[in-house]
Design a protein around this motif. Structure first.
Motif, PDB file in Angstrom:
ATOM      1  N   LEU A 199      35.384  14.258  75.966  1.00  0.00           N
ATOM      2  CA  LEU A 199      34.600  14.960  76.910  1.00  0.00           C
ATOM      3  C   LEU A 199      33.635  15.569  76.432  1.00  0.00           C
ATOM      4  O   LEU A 199      33.852  16.492  75.324  1.00  0.00           O
TER       5      LEU A 199
ATOM      6  N   LEU B  70      30.715  18.295  75.975  1.00  0.00           N
ATOM      7  CA  LEU B  70      30.764  19.917  76.534  1.00  0.00           C
ATOM      8  C   LEU B  70      29.536  20.548  76.072  1.00  0.00           C
ATOM      9  O   LEU B  70      28.786  19.927  75.148  1.00  0.00           O
TER      10      LEU B  70
ATOM     11  N   ALA C 196      33.923  25.977  73.200  1.00  0.00           N
ATOM     12  CA  ALA C 196      34.578  25.633  74.786  1.00  0.00           C
ATOM     13  C   ALA C 196      35.426  24.604  74.840  1.00  0.00           C
ATOM     14  O   ALA C 196      36.716  24.603  75.468  1.00  0.00           O
ATOM     15  N   GLY C 197      35.382  23.673  73.782  1.00  0.00           N
ATOM     16  CA  GLY C 197      36.252  22.612  73.555  1.00  0.00           C
ATOM     17  C   GLY C 197      37.671  23.261  73.182  1.00  0.00           C
ATOM     18  O   GLY C 197      38.781  22.920  73.723  1.00  0.00           O
TER      19      GLY C 197
ATOM     20  N   ILE D  65      39.117  25.279  76.049  1.00  0.00           N
ATOM     21  CA  ILE D  65      39.706  24.182  77.066  1.00  0.00           C
ATOM     22  C   ILE D  65      41.100  23.602  76.630  1.00  0.00           C
ATOM     23  O   ILE D  65      41.935  23.424  77.490  1.00  0.00           O
TER      24      ILE D  65
ATOM     25  N   ALA E 264      41.810  19.016  81.490  1.00  0.00           N
ATOM     26  CA  ALA E 264      40.562  19.362  80.903  1.00  0.00           C
ATOM     27  C   ALA E 264      39.355  19.131  81.324  1.00  0.00           C
ATOM     28  O   ALA E 264      38.267  19.814  81.267  1.00  0.00           O
ATOM     29  N   LYS E 265      39.371  18.019  81.880  1.00  0.00           N
ATOM     30  CA  LYS E 265      38.062  17.456  82.655  1.00  0.00           C
ATOM     31  C   LYS E 265      37.833  18.306  83.968  1.00  0.00           C
ATOM     32  O   LYS E 265      36.616  18.727  84.150  1.00  0.00           O
TER      33      LYS E 265
ATOM     34  N   ARG F 171      36.578  21.930  82.618  1.00  0.00           N
ATOM     35  CA  ARG F 171      35.011  21.873  81.897  1.00  0.00           C
ATOM     36  C   ARG F 171      33.950  22.252  83.095  1.00  0.00           C
ATOM     37  O   ARG F 171      33.053  22.777  82.881  1.00  0.00           O
TER      38      ARG F 171
ATOM     39  N   ALA G 244      31.288  24.618  81.329  1.00  0.00           N
ATOM     40  CA  ALA G 244      30.830  23.953  79.837  1.00  0.00           C
ATOM     41  C   ALA G 244      30.726  22.603  79.758  1.00  0.00           C
ATOM     42  O   ALA G 244      31.055  21.986  78.521  1.00  0.00           O
ATOM     43  N   ASN G 245      30.046  22.091  80.788  1.00  0.00           N
ATOM     44  CA  ASN G 245      29.699  20.448  80.833  1.00  0.00           C
ATOM     45  C   ASN G 245      28.429  20.424  79.831  1.00  0.00           C
ATOM     46  O   ASN G 245      27.763  21.622  79.761  1.00  0.00           O
TER      47      ASN G 245
END
Ligand SMILES: Cc1ncc(COP(=O)(O)O)c(C=O)c1O
Length: 381
Positions: A53, A55, A60-61, A64, A205-206, A209, A238-239
């Motif tokens: 993913l 981010l 943020a990773g 998440i 998680a996706k 995000r 958090a994208n």
């Protein structure tokens, strides 16, 4: 005026990044879209794990990953005090408690016996940091994790090119978070990446995000008419944007050359400093690959004032330095939550007091490298 200025970091960006950014601007699609999808595919190939993913940050990773695993109040996560505050803060933000344990005095990475001793029924994850790009001892950590039935979430902010004794970082831990912040080995300006082994966790998680929304703007935009979206649970914002991803794709193309340059600088430093008896130099792991995000030398019989005087002397000659890291329990805000003082983690504290990180980045010229070697040698002889 100094003879030359070698800042601690300068990103290696070229015309290809500029062109890629202009192309995204011209396309009219700026946020997460086709470039993010392409960047994720390329990162998945590079790391050898399909669930990735893109981010807005590594911080943020980590958050998440913890949230997707359901980690929160009452839970404990074992981690290191010798890290950037983001590692520990991401645990706090979930409501869980970071349990700090001391580090190996040579690598500055979580000491495995201390990790094993800190496991309790409340432990829900082990969170090692691949400090400087040196791999954490993943085989041993994975064995502890398996015995204790807890996952490893690794902070690989420094470690995009790192390989551990158990394989490529990003494809070993249950979840791994990388940083593409401005000074990282691969940069998207600001950015991060999360990889996950488990498909179910990855789906969650996706959604986390992007606010917990079940389909993002790009997925809603194609020609099938208006589409409602739902919010499954409250998530983060958090994208990654297509602007960042476009830069990342260009950086990935240049990564082998950039990695080789870091290795060459490290080798030149190690031979240039070999005769300086007061310094201990960093070396690669016996198994695996070092990403050489950070090159830190250590004063063999040093203390903080000596290291600080050295930093000042280098600064006077135009050479930038950094420190990785002031242990989190010695920082004002975190210390109010941790309630531990100096003496709690002797190895992390000595590591902090005696290390200094020198410039190491592909944009350094041969003259920059020679200048740093000359400056260090003159100051210490
Ligand atoms: C060890 C470590 N973890 C996490 C982070 C946070 O990365 P980001 O700025 O992408 O959130 C950093 C940033 O430098 C870091 O050094």
């Amino acid at each position: 005026m100094t003879e030359r200025r070698v800042p601690f970091h300068r990103p290696a960006l070229g015309d290809s990044e500029k062109e890629a950014l202009l192309e995204v601007v011209a396309s009219g699609w700026l946020t997460s879209g086709p470039k993010v999808e392409e960047f994720e595919r390329r990162c998945a190939d590079f790391l050898g794990r399909k669930n990735v993913l893109a981010l807005s940050s590594c911080t943020a990773g980590l958050e998440i990953a913890l949230l997707a695993m359901g980690i929160g109040p009452g839970d404990e996560v074992i981690t290191t005090p010798l890290t950037f505050v983001a590692t520990v803060a991401s645990i706090w933000r979930t409501g869980a408690t970071p349990i700090l344990v001391d580090v190996d005095p040579t690598t500055g990475i979580l000491e495995t016996e201390a990790v094993a001793a800190a496991i309790t029924p409340r432990t829900k994850a082990i969170l090692p940091v691949h400090l400087a790009g040196y791999p954490a001892p993943m085989k041993e950590l994975l064995a502890i994790a398996a015995r204790s039935h807890v996952p490893i979430i690794d902070d690989a902010a420094h470690a995009f090119e790192t390989t551990s004794d158990a394989g490529k970082i990003g494809a070993v831990g249950a979840c791994t978070a990388f940083s593409f912040y401005a000074n990282k080995n691969l940069t998207t300006g600001e950015g991060g990446l999360l990889t996950m082994a488990d498909n179910g966790l990855f789906k969650r998680a996706k959604s986390l995000r992007l606010h917990g929304i079940d389909r993002d703007a790009w997925q809603r935009k194609d020609g099938e008419g208006f589409r409602f979206y739902d919010v499954a649970e409250v998530g983060l914002k958090a994208n990654m944007s297509d602007l960042s991803a476009a830069m990342g794709i260009e950086q990935l193309d240049r990564l082998p050359a950039m990695t080789a340059r870091r290795l060459a600088i490290q080798e030149r430093y190690n031979s240039g400093f070999a005769e300086i008896a007061s310094l201990s130099l960093p070396s690669p792991p016996s198994v695996g690959e070092h990403a050489w995000h950070v090159y830190a030398v250590q004063f063999v019989e040093g203390d903080a004032p000596r290291r600080d005087a050295f930093i000042d002397a280098l600064f006077a000659r135009g050479v930038g330095t950094s420190i990785h890291f002031k242990p989190v329990h010695l920082l004002t805000g975190p210390s109010k939550r941790i309630a531990l003082t100096r003496g709690a983690f002797p190895c992390a504290e000595l590591f902090y007091d005696t290390h200094v990180s020198l410039p190491i980045y592909p944009a350094m010229t041969d003259e920059d490298i020679d200048y740093v070697i000359k400056a260090v040698t003159e100051i210490l002889s």
